[in-house]
Every structure is written in structure tokens, then in C-alpha cells.
Design a protein around this motif. Structure first.
Motif, short mmCIF file in Angstrom:
data_model
loop_
_atom_site.label_atom_id
_atom_site.label_comp_id
_atom_site.label_asym_id
_atom_site.label_seq_id
_atom_site.Cartn_x
_atom_site.Cartn_y
_atom_site.Cartn_z
N ILE A 101 2.26 1.83 -3.41
CA ILE A 101 1.22 2.37 -4.30
C ILE A 101 1.00 3.85 -4.01
CG2 ILE A 101 -1.28 2.33 -4.72
CD1 ILE A 101 -1.11 -0.73 -4.51
N ARG A 151 -4.84 -0.78 -5.07
CA ARG A 151 -4.91 -0.55 -3.62
C ARG A 151 -6.17 -1.19 -3.04
NH1 ARG A 151 -5.40 2.86 0.96
NH2 ARG A 151 -3.54 4.04 1.51
N SER A 152 -7.28 -1.09 -3.79
CA SER A 152 -8.53 -1.66 -3.28
C SER A 152 -8.45 -3.19 -3.24
CB SER A 152 -9.73 -1.19 -4.11
OG SER A 152 -9.82 -1.88 -5.33
N VAL A 164 -6.53 -4.02 -0.15
CA VAL A 164 -7.38 -3.84 1.03
C VAL A 164 -8.35 -5.02 1.17
CG1 VAL A 164 -9.19 -2.41 2.05
CG2 VAL A 164 -7.08 -1.36 1.23
N MET A 182 -14.21 0.67 4.16
CA MET A 182 -14.40 -0.59 3.44
C MET A 182 -14.01 -1.78 4.33
SD MET A 182 -12.96 0.88 -0.17
CE MET A 182 -12.22 -0.64 -0.72
N GLU A 225 -9.31 11.35 2.09
CA GLU A 225 -10.44 10.69 1.41
C GLU A 225 -10.09 9.21 1.16
OE1 GLU A 225 -13.55 11.79 0.32
OE2 GLU A 225 -14.00 9.90 -0.71
N ILE A 226 -8.87 8.95 0.70
CA ILE A 226 -8.45 7.57 0.42
C ILE A 226 -8.43 6.75 1.71
CG2 ILE A 226 -6.46 6.14 -0.26
CD1 ILE A 226 -5.77 8.36 -2.34
N ILE A 236 -13.87 -2.81 -5.34
CA ILE A 236 -14.78 -2.50 -4.25
C ILE A 236 -14.76 -1.03 -3.83
CG2 ILE A 236 -14.74 -4.85 -3.31
CD1 ILE A 236 -12.79 -3.86 -1.16
N THR A 271 -11.96 6.29 3.33
CA THR A 271 -12.83 5.41 2.54
C THR A 271 -12.37 3.96 2.62
OG1 THR A 271 -13.28 7.25 1.04
CG2 THR A 271 -13.83 5.04 0.25
N PHE A 272 -11.07 3.73 2.52
CA PHE A 272 -10.57 2.36 2.60
C PHE A 272 -10.76 1.78 4.01
CE2 PHE A 272 -8.86 1.06 -1.42
CZ PHE A 272 -8.54 2.22 -2.11
N ILE A 286 0.85 -1.20 0.00
CA ILE A 286 0.00 0.00 0.00
C ILE A 286 0.88 1.24 0.00
CG2 ILE A 286 -1.56 1.36 1.47
CD1 ILE A 286 -3.03 -1.23 2.13
N LEU A 296 -12.20 12.25 -5.60
CA LEU A 296 -10.74 12.42 -5.71
C LEU A 296 -10.42 13.24 -6.96
CD1 LEU A 296 -9.53 8.85 -4.66
CD2 LEU A 296 -9.29 10.96 -3.34
#
Lengths: 313, 313
Positions: A59, B70-71, B74, B129, B121-122, A109, B125-126, A56, A118
Motif C-alpha cells: 500500500i 491501510r487503516s 492496522v 492507533m 505522519e502516517i 479508524i 499516527t498508525f 502495508i 497529509l
């Protein structure tokens, strides 16, 4: 004070316990994880929690370096475009294309509306770097959220007392002020009529991605002085006036348009109509020659791109 | 109706004129641009406006694909961490490390606070999730903006009527509710005293990046039930009570701490003090043995990481 020291001590013991518990839990679920969700090929067969976090971080570094490179290109764009001219940096047509590409490419997801925000933060901020502007929004927490969602936190931001104030600040802003105003099917007054006289026009309708259950879902317009953008949106907004409200829905639907908002004022019906690109001027003008309830065309009040419709969350 | 058709026509002519003008302007500034700001090595010597836009589109695609990857990681983390446990996904220490890395790596004309918001925000939000949560914020447009800046638009979001309601919703939220509450040097009441009895604690202080002139600058705390995070913040918050307000600043400064907020209540002075990690329990306890105005330690109310201080914009 022993109590005080004890509390700190208990806290630390609890933390150590949780740390050990989590390490054991991670070991326990490693096999499940490898069987269920292999991600890419790695030198090591079994990624640990730490390894996943390192991925992560790599990234995030890549995204950050991409953003820095983007800012260098925008510096070059500023030199090429010379966009200190007010209004020169807004390109709603290109922004819409970007959103369509994001939607088309998206998978996984992460909610598409998070991706949308974003990019709205990225686009609004980089546009602001090219030619500073500010956003003025009418009262209400919902509309404040809409403006923050679409214009982010770097641009100048004020909340006006009324919609009229928003329109006036856009007019006097010399192309450096965008307005955000709500769209209600039954407006209190025909607020859109003064727009064309003032040279103010609708340049976008929000939200751009139409998806049931989405956040930042309040229907609203972005107002601006005329842009230097050369693209033409696919929906044109036309202000119409009819002697009465009778049959106006059918008449406008019959030429392919739709009513966004209407209000009865001094015995006649003022209408804000959305006319798709496919509706010709001749067809719109035919509304003035209706035998029953002939309309007057008050003028164009801008336009917007059709929202990108997605199935619900 | 001729007038109506004319307007459309004029508009299009104006657009074509502007299009030609911009093309000429782009040619005129190409040479300046190449001499002043060469960016990378390209096959062609002179990047045009369109080429620069294509580079931006390629960068955006790269960022988007990174976010999708990245998602996927996660998703794997969810399997490894099994973070359906409330509060298990918040890691303020790691989030602070991420912010420090962003600040350390940043360069160029993009404001660091825009980068900060993109990652907030990233991250928010993650985290959502991994384990859904919601944010409850006390009244006020400034605090609403703070909460949107730090938790984005995907997490559940409500604005409460009072700070007490915020604290109560965090308490009853079983680890799934974070609160946002303002910090004022002169509070109306000692709102922090009930926190430790309710098990609610401060887990962060915003803004995380301290920079004069920054957007989203309102001083506030994030409240939470105890986290499963094992990292210890570098500032501890201690609730103190003194018979009077006399000399409390000097006393707390003398042990290395500082007063964040104070209020006179029923003839005594209630204090919210920030104690850096370097201040020992023994030093804090020495405040209870002062000959003049000895304090009572009411308890810990959490802590936060020191903001990242940057020079002004």
C-alpha cells in the motif's frame, strides 16, 4: 568491564525471549483475528503478522507511486499555468473542495484530521513547487503548530515578533508571503482596519475542519495579497465601526451576520463582522442607517469558506 | 456607500478579467506543454488545465482509499499483535527500512523530505492507533518543529520546561511517553548519564535523512523506555568518562567511534560516544586500559540507525 559485557548479553537474551513470546502470541491470536476481522480475499486463508506488514508495504508503495505521478502532473500544470506569477498558485476554493471530498469519502479508524494534515502537506508543497512562497506567523507555539499543520515543512517559514510585522511582511512580499494571525473575540486592538489600505486580505480561516477535541484547533486567519483565484468564499469579512458597543450584536445578527472580534478604541467600537454570502450589500448598508448607534462601514477585509463541521471525536 | 458597492464591483470585474486572461494563457501554452512534457497516454491528445486537475483528483482519491485500506490492515494488526502493551508498537528498525525504501524509490520534483514527513505522519499516527502514546519535547521552536515533523499532530504532545523534565516524563510514562531532546557537541551538562539508571534510552537520532538545506534539520534524539523491538541499531551510544579531555578524540577515533557530545564536569571529561556496530566490546573496553587518560565506561544509553545521507538540495 564484565558488568558491561553482561549487560549487553542480558539485553540480547531478553530480546530473543521477547521474539519467541511475540511469535507465540501471534499464533495464539490468529484464529480470533480471522473470525473477527476478515480483510479482503487473500490466496492464503490466515494472514500472519508478516503478511499484514507486506500488505502495508505494498500500500505504501502504491501511495508513493501515486505521489510521484502527482508531481509529474504538477510539472505539466506549471507549463500550462505558467504560475511563476506571485499568488497565482493559491486556490483556496479548490482546496476547500478537496477537503470536502476527503471528509465525504473518509471511513475507518484513521482520524480525519490526520488525513487533513497529509493533504495540507501535499497541497502546500505542490503549490510551493508551482510558485515559491513563504509563511510568516505571529508568536506563540499554538500558532506555529497551526502554520505547520496547514503549510507543512517545505515552504519557507518564519515567526514574526508581532501581528503588525506579519501584516507588513505579507504587504511587502509581493504575493509571495502568506501570514497566519490569531482570531480573538476580544482583540487588543483593531488589527484588521489597516488591512484594506495595505491591500492585504483574509483568504482563509483555520481550522478548516471544525471538530471538538481535534488537534491544531487554534482559531486563526490566513492573510494574503489579493489572489488570482476566481472563486468567491461564502463568508465575507467586513470592518465596521460604531459610536458605542451598545446593541451591536443584535444589529449585526438581525441582518444575518456575526461578530468575530471587537475592541473599544478611542470611545467607539471597532468590529470585525462575518457576513454570509446570503447577506446582501443592501442589508449590510442598512447598519449605517440605524437610528440608535449607526455604524460606519470601513471596508472589506477578505473572506473565508465556512468550516466543515463534524461531530466530536 | 457607493464607494463600498464600487469596490465589490471592481473586484468582480478584475476577477473576470483574470479568468479570461488565464484561459488565454492556458491555450497559448498547450502546445509547448505537449511537446515538452507528455505524461502517460490519454484518450485526448491535449490535456487542459481542467483535465490535469481531474487527474490530480483521481490520484488523491486513490491515495485516500489506500490510506483507508491501510487503516483496516492496522485494525487487523491490532488483533494479531495485541499491542495494548506499552512500547510494543514502536519498531524503529522497520521504520528505518520504510524510509530507506522511500528514498530508494523516489524520483521527480517533490522534495524527499516532504515524502519523509508524510510517512512520519502516517507511521506515527498508525502506531498511536495501535497503542496510544505521547511525545514530550524540550523547549525551543526548532525542537517543537522536529517533534511535529516526526510524530505529527495526532499523538499527544507537550513541551516540557527542561531536558531533565523530558527524561523524567519518559521514565514515569510506563512506555507510553517518547521524549525529544537536542544533541549539542558541547553540552551544558552530561545529561545522558542518568539515562541508564532510569531505564531510559535513545532509540533514534533525527533527522533520519541527512541532506544539507533540508527543513526540520535540528540534530536531536528520541528517548524511550526499552522497546519490545528485536532489531538492533547500527550505532550504539556509550557514556564514557575520562580524567581529562586530553586525547579523547584520538582515542575514541582509534577504535572506530566518534564523540557526539562532551562536557567537563568536576575536573573530568564526560563523553557521549557513538560506536558503530563494527566496534567490538573488546575494542570499547580497551579505552579503559589506556596508559594516558584511561576512561571509565559508564554504560550504554541506547542507539540509533545511521542517517540516510543524500546530496544537498
Amino acid at each position: 568491564m564484565i558488568l558491561f559485557a553482561d549487560r549487553i548479553c542480558d539485553h540480547q537474551i531478553l530480546r530473543h525471549f521477547l521474539c519467541v513470546w511475540r511469535a507465540l502470541a501471534a499464533l495464539e491470536y490468529r484464529n480470533d483475528f480471522m473470525n473477527d476481522t476478515p480483510i479482503g480475499s487473500d490466496e492464503k486463508a490466515v494472514p500472519t503478522l508478516d503478511e499484514l506488514r507486506q500488505r502495508i508495504d505494498r500500500i505504501d508503495e502504491s501511495i508513493h507511486l501515486n505521489l510521484i505521478e502527482r508531481s509529474e502532473i504538477v510539472e505539466a500544470l506549471i507549463a500550462v499555468k505558467r504560475t511563476d506569477k506571485p499568488g497565482a498558485a493559491f486556490r483556496p476554493g479548490r482546496e476547500m473542495d478537496m477537503m470536502r471530498r476527503l471528509v465525504g469519502r473518509h471511513r475507518g479508524i484513521l482520524p480525519i484530521t490526520a488525513v487533513e494534515h497529509l493533504w495540507r502537506e501535499i497541497i502546500a508543497t505542490f503549490t510551493h513547487m508551482q510558485a515559491p512562497y513563504e509563511v510568516v506567523v505571529e508568536p506563540g507555539a499554538d500558532l506555529r503548530d497551526m502554520a505547520r499543520f496547514y503549510f507543512g515543512f517545505t515552504v519557507g517559514f518564519t515567526q514574526a515578533q508581532t501581528r503588525d510585522q506579519v501584516i507588513e511582511q505579507v504587504r511587502t512580499g509581493q504575493g509571495r508571503v502568506l501570514g497566519v494571525a490569531g482570531n480573538e473575540p476580544d482583540a487588543q486592538k483593531a488589527w484588521w482596519i489597516p488591512l484594506s489600505d495595505k491591500g492585504v486580505q483574509v483568504i482563509a480561516r483555520l481550522p478548516v475542519i471544525a471538530q471538538a477535541g481535534r488537534p491544531a484547533a487554534k482559531d486563526c486567519f490566513v492573510l494574503s495579497m489579493p489572489l488570482m483565484d476566481t472563486t468567491v468564499p461564502d463568508i465575507r469579512l467586513v470592518a465596521l465601526s460604531a459610536p458605542s458597543g451598545s446593541g451591536v450584536d443584535d444589529a449585526i445578527t438581525s441582518v444575518g451576520g456575526g461578530i468575530l472580534s471587537r475592541v473599544m478604541e478611542e470611545g467607539h467600537c471597532e468590529i470585525l463582522a462575518a457576513m454570509p454570502f446570503s447577506v446582501s450589500n443592501v442589508e449590510i448598508e442598512s447598519l449605517t442607517r440605524l437610528a440608535d448607534n449607526p455604524m460606519v462601514i470601513r471596508g472589506n477585509v477578505g473572506g473565508y469558506w465556512s468550516p466543515i463541521a463534524l461531530s466530536s471525536l
